[in-house]
Design an enzyme around this catalytic site. Structure first.
Site, PDB file in Angstrom:
ATOM      1  N   GLY A  70      12.405   2.962  12.052  1.00 51.61           N
ATOM      2  CA  GLY A  70      11.307   1.993  12.039  1.00 51.61           C
ATOM      3  C   GLY A  70      10.053   2.727  12.477  1.00 51.61           C
ATOM      4  N   GLY A  98       0.798  -1.235   0.000  1.00 55.68           N
ATOM      5  CA  GLY A  98       0.000   0.000   0.000  1.00 55.68           C
ATOM      6  C   GLY A  98       0.823   1.273   0.000  1.00 55.68           C
ATOM      7  CE1 TYR A 118       6.608   8.036   4.166  1.00 57.12           C
ATOM      8  CE2 TYR A 118       7.337   5.778   4.424  1.00 57.12           C
ATOM      9  CZ  TYR A 118       7.259   7.068   4.904  1.00 57.12           C
ATOM     10  OH  TYR A 118       7.839   7.386   6.104  1.00 57.12           O
TER      11      TYR A 118
HETATM   12  P1  NDP Z   1       4.541  14.020  11.230  1.00 57.62           P
HETATM   13  O1  NDP Z   1       3.421  13.785  10.280  1.00 57.62           O
HETATM   14  O2  NDP Z   1       4.300  13.868  12.697  1.00 57.62           O
HETATM   15  O3  NDP Z   1       5.156  15.493  10.971  1.00 57.62           O
HETATM   16  C1  NDP Z   1       5.475  15.859   9.674  1.00 57.62           C
HETATM   17  C2  NDP Z   1       6.179  17.211   9.670  1.00 57.62           C
HETATM   18  O4  NDP Z   1       6.540  17.483   8.310  1.00 57.62           O
HETATM   19  C3  NDP Z   1       5.300  18.349  10.127  1.00 57.62           C
HETATM   20  O5  NDP Z   1       6.096  19.304  10.802  1.00 57.62           O
HETATM   21  C4  NDP Z   1       4.773  18.940   8.822  1.00 57.62           C
HETATM   22  O6  NDP Z   1       4.436  20.323   8.898  1.00 57.62           O
HETATM   23  C5  NDP Z   1       5.991  18.752   7.946  1.00 57.62           C
HETATM   24  N1  NDP Z   1       5.683  18.747   6.517  1.00 57.62           N
HETATM   25  C6  NDP Z   1       4.838  17.930   5.847  1.00 57.62           C
HETATM   26  N2  NDP Z   1       4.810  18.277   4.536  1.00 57.62           N
HETATM   27  C7  NDP Z   1       5.664  19.321   4.402  1.00 57.62           C
HETATM   28  C8  NDP Z   1       6.035  20.159   3.325  1.00 57.62           C
HETATM   29  N3  NDP Z   1       5.548  19.966   2.076  1.00 57.62           N
HETATM   30  N4  NDP Z   1       6.910  21.174   3.540  1.00 57.62           N
HETATM   31  C9  NDP Z   1       7.406  21.403   4.786  1.00 57.62           C
HETATM   32  N5  NDP Z   1       7.083  20.655   5.854  1.00 57.62           N
HETATM   33  C10 NDP Z   1       6.216  19.628   5.664  1.00 57.62           C
HETATM   34  O7  NDP Z   1       5.724  13.053  10.732  1.00 57.62           O
HETATM   35  P2  NDP Z   1       6.724  12.132  11.579  1.00 57.62           P
HETATM   36  O8  NDP Z   1       7.353  12.939  12.648  1.00 57.62           O
HETATM   37  O9  NDP Z   1       6.046  10.878  11.915  1.00 57.62           O
HETATM   38  O10 NDP Z   1       7.801  11.768  10.452  1.00 57.62           O
HETATM   39  C11 NDP Z   1       8.941  12.557  10.210  1.00 57.62           C
HETATM   40  C12 NDP Z   1       9.758  11.909   9.124  1.00 57.62           C
HETATM   41  O11 NDP Z   1      10.129  10.590   9.514  1.00 57.62           O
HETATM   42  C13 NDP Z   1       9.011  11.745   7.792  1.00 57.62           C
HETATM   43  O12 NDP Z   1       9.898  11.952   6.726  1.00 57.62           O
HETATM   44  C14 NDP Z   1       8.544  10.320   7.829  1.00 57.62           C
HETATM   45  O13 NDP Z   1       8.351   9.814   6.532  1.00 57.62           O
HETATM   46  C15 NDP Z   1       9.728   9.666   8.520  1.00 57.62           C
HETATM   47  N6  NDP Z   1       9.401   8.397   9.148  1.00 57.62           N
HETATM   48  C16 NDP Z   1       8.477   8.340  10.148  1.00 57.62           C
HETATM   49  C17 NDP Z   1       8.194   7.131  10.740  1.00 57.62           C
HETATM   50  C18 NDP Z   1       7.223   7.023  11.857  1.00 57.62           C
HETATM   51  O14 NDP Z   1       7.027   5.894  12.321  1.00 57.62           O
HETATM   52  N7  NDP Z   1       6.612   8.091  12.334  1.00 57.62           N
HETATM   53  C19 NDP Z   1       8.858   5.888  10.307  1.00 57.62           C
HETATM   54  C20 NDP Z   1       9.830   6.078   9.261  1.00 57.62           C
HETATM   55  C21 NDP Z   1      10.074   7.291   8.719  1.00 57.62           C
HETATM   56  P3  NDP Z   1       2.964  20.801   9.445  1.00 57.62           P
HETATM   57  O15 NDP Z   1       3.020  20.613  10.941  1.00 57.62           O
HETATM   58  O16 NDP Z   1       2.864  22.218   9.037  1.00 57.62           O
HETATM   59  O17 NDP Z   1       1.969  19.903   8.793  1.00 57.62           O
END
Ligand code: NDP
Length: 240
Positions: free
Chosen positions: A178, A143, A147
Site C-alpha cells: 500500500g 491518473g 502504472y
Molecule cells: P523510490 O522512488 O524511492 O526508489 C526507486 C528505486 O528504483 C531507486 O533505487 C531507483 O534508482 C531505482 N530505479 C528506478 N528506475 C530504475 C531503472 N530503470 N533501473 C534500475 N533502477 C531503477 O521508490 P519506492 O521505494 O517508493 O518504491 C519501490 C517499489 O515499490 C517500486 O516498484 C514502487 O512502484 C513500489 N511501490 C511503492 C509504493 C510506495 O508507497 N512507495 C506503493 C506501492 C508500490 P536511483 O536511485 O538511481 O534513481
C-alpha cells in the site's frame, strides 16, 4: 557459502530496506540502481552492500549487469524486482512516452531480470523471485493507467512464472504494498496524501521495513511451499 541476492532499485526507499533485510538474513546482496550515484554511494557506505548501476528496462544491460554480479559475488539465487517509476497523468494528458517508459521499466524490468537469472536458478534447483507490485495494480488508481497496468501485469507475470519454476525449486511471488513513506510518496501533493491516509484503516503510511520483512520471508527456506502468491501489505486499505 551464503546465497546471493539482487535487489533492483535496492539503494533507497523500499529497496534499501529490502537489501538490508536480506543481508541481515545471511544473503550476500547486490543492490542495483539507475543513476543516482550519490545516494548509491551513501547507501554502500552506510550498509556495506555493493551497488551496481544499470537500467532494468534495458534487456542487454540486465544480462550484462547480472553476469557482472555473478562474476563478482557468485551465482544469483534470489532476485527482488523492486525498481519502479511513476509518470502520472490522466489518459488524455498522458503521452505515449509516459505509457511506454513505465511499462518498459516496471514490467519489462521483471522480464529482463528473470531472463537473466531464472535459467541458472532452474539448473541449480533453487531460486527465489519476488516482484514488487502495488495496491494500485490491484485496485486501479485515477491518473495511473500506465502504472496500474504495469503493476497489474506484474501480478500475472508472477503467477505464470511460478508455474514454470515450481518443479525446479524456484518460487515466484509478489508483494503488493500500500502507501509507504518513501520519496515516491513524498512526491504526492499533501492534500491528496491526507485523503489517502484517511482511507487506510490502520491510520498511517507503511514503513519500508514492513515490506522488507515480507520479502525476507518469501526469500527464506521457510517459504518453499509459497509460490504464485501475492502478499498484500497495505494497512487494510484494500482487502479481497
Ligand atoms: P523510490 O522512488 O524511492 O526508489 C526507486 C528505486 O528504483 C531507486 O533505487 C531507483 O534508482 C531505482 N530505479 C528506478 N528506475 C530504475 C531503472 N530503470 N533501473 C534500475 N533502477 C531503477 O521508490 P519506492 O521505494 O517508493 O518504491 C519501490 C517499489 O515499490 C517500486 O516498484 C514502487 O512502484 C513500489 N511501490 C511503492 C509504493 C510506495 O508507497 N512507495 C506503493 C506501492 C508500490 P536511483 O536511485 O538511481 O534513481
Amino acid at each position: 557459502m551464503s546465497r546471493i541476492a539482487i535487489v533492483t532499485g535496492g539503494t533507497r526507499g523500499i529497496g534499501e530496506a529490502i537489501s538490508v533485510a536480506l543481508k541481515d538474513q545471511g544473503f550476500t546482496v547486490a543492490a542495483n540502481y539507475a543513476g543516482n550515484d550519490e545516494k548509491a554511494k551513501a547507501f554502500t557506505d552506510r550498509t556495506g552492500i555493493a551497488a551496481f548501476k544499470w537500467d532494468v528496462g534495458d534487456h542487454e544491460a540486465c544480462l550484462a549487469g547480472c553476469a557482472e554480479v555473478a562474476e563478482q559475488l557468485g551465482e544469483v539465487d534470489a532476485v527482488v524486482n523492486n525498481a519502479g517509476i511513476t509518470r502520472d497523468g490522466t489518459l488524455h494528458r498522458m503521452s505515449y512516452d509516459d505509457w511506454h517508459e513505465v511499462m518498459r521499466v516496471n514490467l519489462g524490468g521483471c522480464f529482463n531480470m528473470a531472463k537473466a537469472c531464472f535459467p541458472g536458478m532452474r539448473e541449480r534447483q533453487w531460486g527465489r523471485i519476488v516482484n514488487i507490485g502495488s495496491i494500485n495494480g490491484q485496485a486501479g488508481q485515477y491518473g495511473q493507467v500506465n502504472y496500474a497496468a504495469a503493476k497489474s501485469g506484474i501480478h500475472g507475470f508472477t503467477k505464470a512464472l511460478a508455474q514454470e519454476g515450481a518443479k525446479f525449486g524456484v518460487t515466484v511471488n509478489a508483494i503488493a504494498p500500500g502507501y509507504i513513506d518513501t520519496d515516491m510518496v513524498a512526491a504526492v501533493p499533501e492534500p491528496v496524501l491526507e485523503k489517502i491516509v484517511a482511507k487506510i484503516p490502520v491510520g498511517r503510511l507503511g514503513q519500508a521495513e514492513e515490506i522488507a520483512r515480507g520479502v525476507a520471508f518469501l526469500c527464506s527456506e521457510n517459504a518453499a511451499f509459497v509460490t504464485g502468491s501475492t502478499m498484500s501489505i497495505n494497512g487494510g486499505q484494500h482487502m479481497y
